[in-house]
Design a protein around this motif. Structure first.
Motif, short mmCIF file in Angstrom:
data_model
loop_
_atom_site.label_atom_id
_atom_site.label_comp_id
_atom_site.label_asym_id
_atom_site.label_seq_id
_atom_site.Cartn_x
_atom_site.Cartn_y
_atom_site.Cartn_z
N ASP A 164 35.89 57.67 38.58
CA ASP A 164 37.13 57.14 39.15
C ASP A 164 37.25 55.63 38.92
OD1 ASP A 164 37.78 59.67 39.99
OD2 ASP A 164 37.20 59.34 42.08
N VAL A 165 36.15 54.90 39.11
CA VAL A 165 36.18 53.45 38.90
C VAL A 165 36.47 53.13 37.43
CG1 VAL A 165 34.83 51.32 38.96
CG2 VAL A 165 34.71 52.93 40.87
N SER A 216 26.50 48.98 42.97
CA SER A 216 26.29 48.84 41.53
C SER A 216 24.80 48.79 41.20
CB SER A 216 26.96 47.56 41.02
OG SER A 216 26.61 47.33 39.66
N ALA A 228 35.86 45.96 39.73
CA ALA A 228 34.78 46.96 39.82
C ALA A 228 34.02 46.80 41.13
CB ALA A 228 33.84 46.83 38.63
N LEU A 274 36.14 48.26 43.98
CA LEU A 274 36.28 49.71 43.92
C LEU A 274 34.96 50.41 44.27
CD1 LEU A 274 38.37 49.95 40.62
CD2 LEU A 274 39.19 50.41 42.95
N ILE A 275 33.86 49.87 43.80
CA ILE A 275 32.56 50.46 44.11
C ILE A 275 32.29 50.40 45.61
CG2 ILE A 275 30.06 50.22 43.81
CD1 ILE A 275 30.72 49.13 40.96
N GLU A 310 40.13 53.51 36.73
CA GLU A 310 40.90 52.40 37.30
C GLU A 310 40.75 51.14 36.44
OE1 GLU A 310 42.98 52.17 39.80
OE2 GLU A 310 42.79 54.20 40.59
#
Length: 260
Positions: free
Chosen positions: A22-23, A55, A44, A47-48, A26
């Motif tokens: 999904d990330v 990460s 990123a 979103l994570i 996006e």
């Protein structure tokens, strides 16, 4: 270390894989001409975190890098192919961008990479590179089944890449994954069938075919991380995390619209 995950751990890997996919989608949508790589990294990170993940890259400090990576996603443009460290660069129409992302959710990691052309101008060479890595990835996944060996995956990937006319670098390739991002077994992007570790249900693998248009030689940027083609030619990289099951392989990092 080679981990064999329990069904409960594989279920957590599905959550990690869904977040990675999904990330990445996006970030792909946000990658337009004029977008700065540092802005993609910041997106990123948001979103994570919003997805409940962490990460794998921020504190990543392997022997081949120079200190912690310090960013949330790898951004490799044109002649860069692996470990692209985000920096102050605006994307241009026609750039070939690779995004490589690994996150951990509830203690289990997933890893995936996509390559695509930014904007409306799509050079044929770039599209051919991307297509070769995507077809090689599909072949490697098809070869991953219980009782098969790592060499069967490598051979399937290498047959596609070599058959497409590309030289193959074996220094970096796929890998086991689980409670940590990089584990054994190492999966080169070409090899002999019937050799290597025998696959078992519960094994997670990150398969990642990558090629450079006219060379197999890499050079490292001054940042100590970004790997580029030695000739300045364009590159591409495709990656999925899969779980070996009793019936074959389950892709854990499929984009939302492709999930069952």
């Amino acid at each position: 270390m080679i981990e064999i995950l329990s069904p409960a751990e594989v279920a957590r890997a599905r959550s990690a894989g869904a977040l990675v996919a999904d990330v990445l989608q996006e970030l792909r949508h946000a990658s337009t001409p004029g977008t700065n790589l540092l802005d993609l990294d910041r997106l990123a990170a948001t979103l994570i975190a919003d997805g409940g993940g962490t990460s794998c890259y921020v504190d990543y400090a392997p022997s081949f890098g120079r200190g912690p990576f310090g960013h949330h996603v790898c951004t490799a443009v044109n002649d860069a192919v692996l470990h692209g460290r985000p920096h102050d660069r605006a994307l241009a129409d026609g750039d070939l961008l690779t995004l490589d992302l690994a996150v951990t959710v509830d203690g289990i990691a997933a890893d995936s990479a996509i390559s695509f052309v930014v904007g409306d101008r799509a050079p044929a060479e770039s599209l051919a590179l991307i297509d070769a890595t995507e077809r090689a990835l599909a072949a490697g996944i098809a070869a991953a089944r219980p009782g098969a060996r790592v060499g069967d995956i490598s051979h399937a990937i290498g047959t596609v890449l070599g058959g497409s006319g590309y030289a193959i670098n074996t220094q970096f390739g796929g890998h086991g994954i689980g409670s940590t991002m990089h584990q054994d077994p190492h999966i080169t992007n070409t090899g002999r069938p019937g050799r290597g570790y025998r696959l078992r249900p519960g094994l997670l693998l990150a398969l990642e075919p990558w090629v450079m248009a006219d060379t197999a030689e890499l050079v490292t940027d001054d940042d100590g991380w970004t790997l580029r083609s030695a000739t300045g030619c364009r590159t591409a990289h495709s990656e999925h995390t899969i779980a070996v099951t009793r019936d074959g392989a389950e892709i854990l990092t499929l984009p939302r619209h492709l999930r069952p």
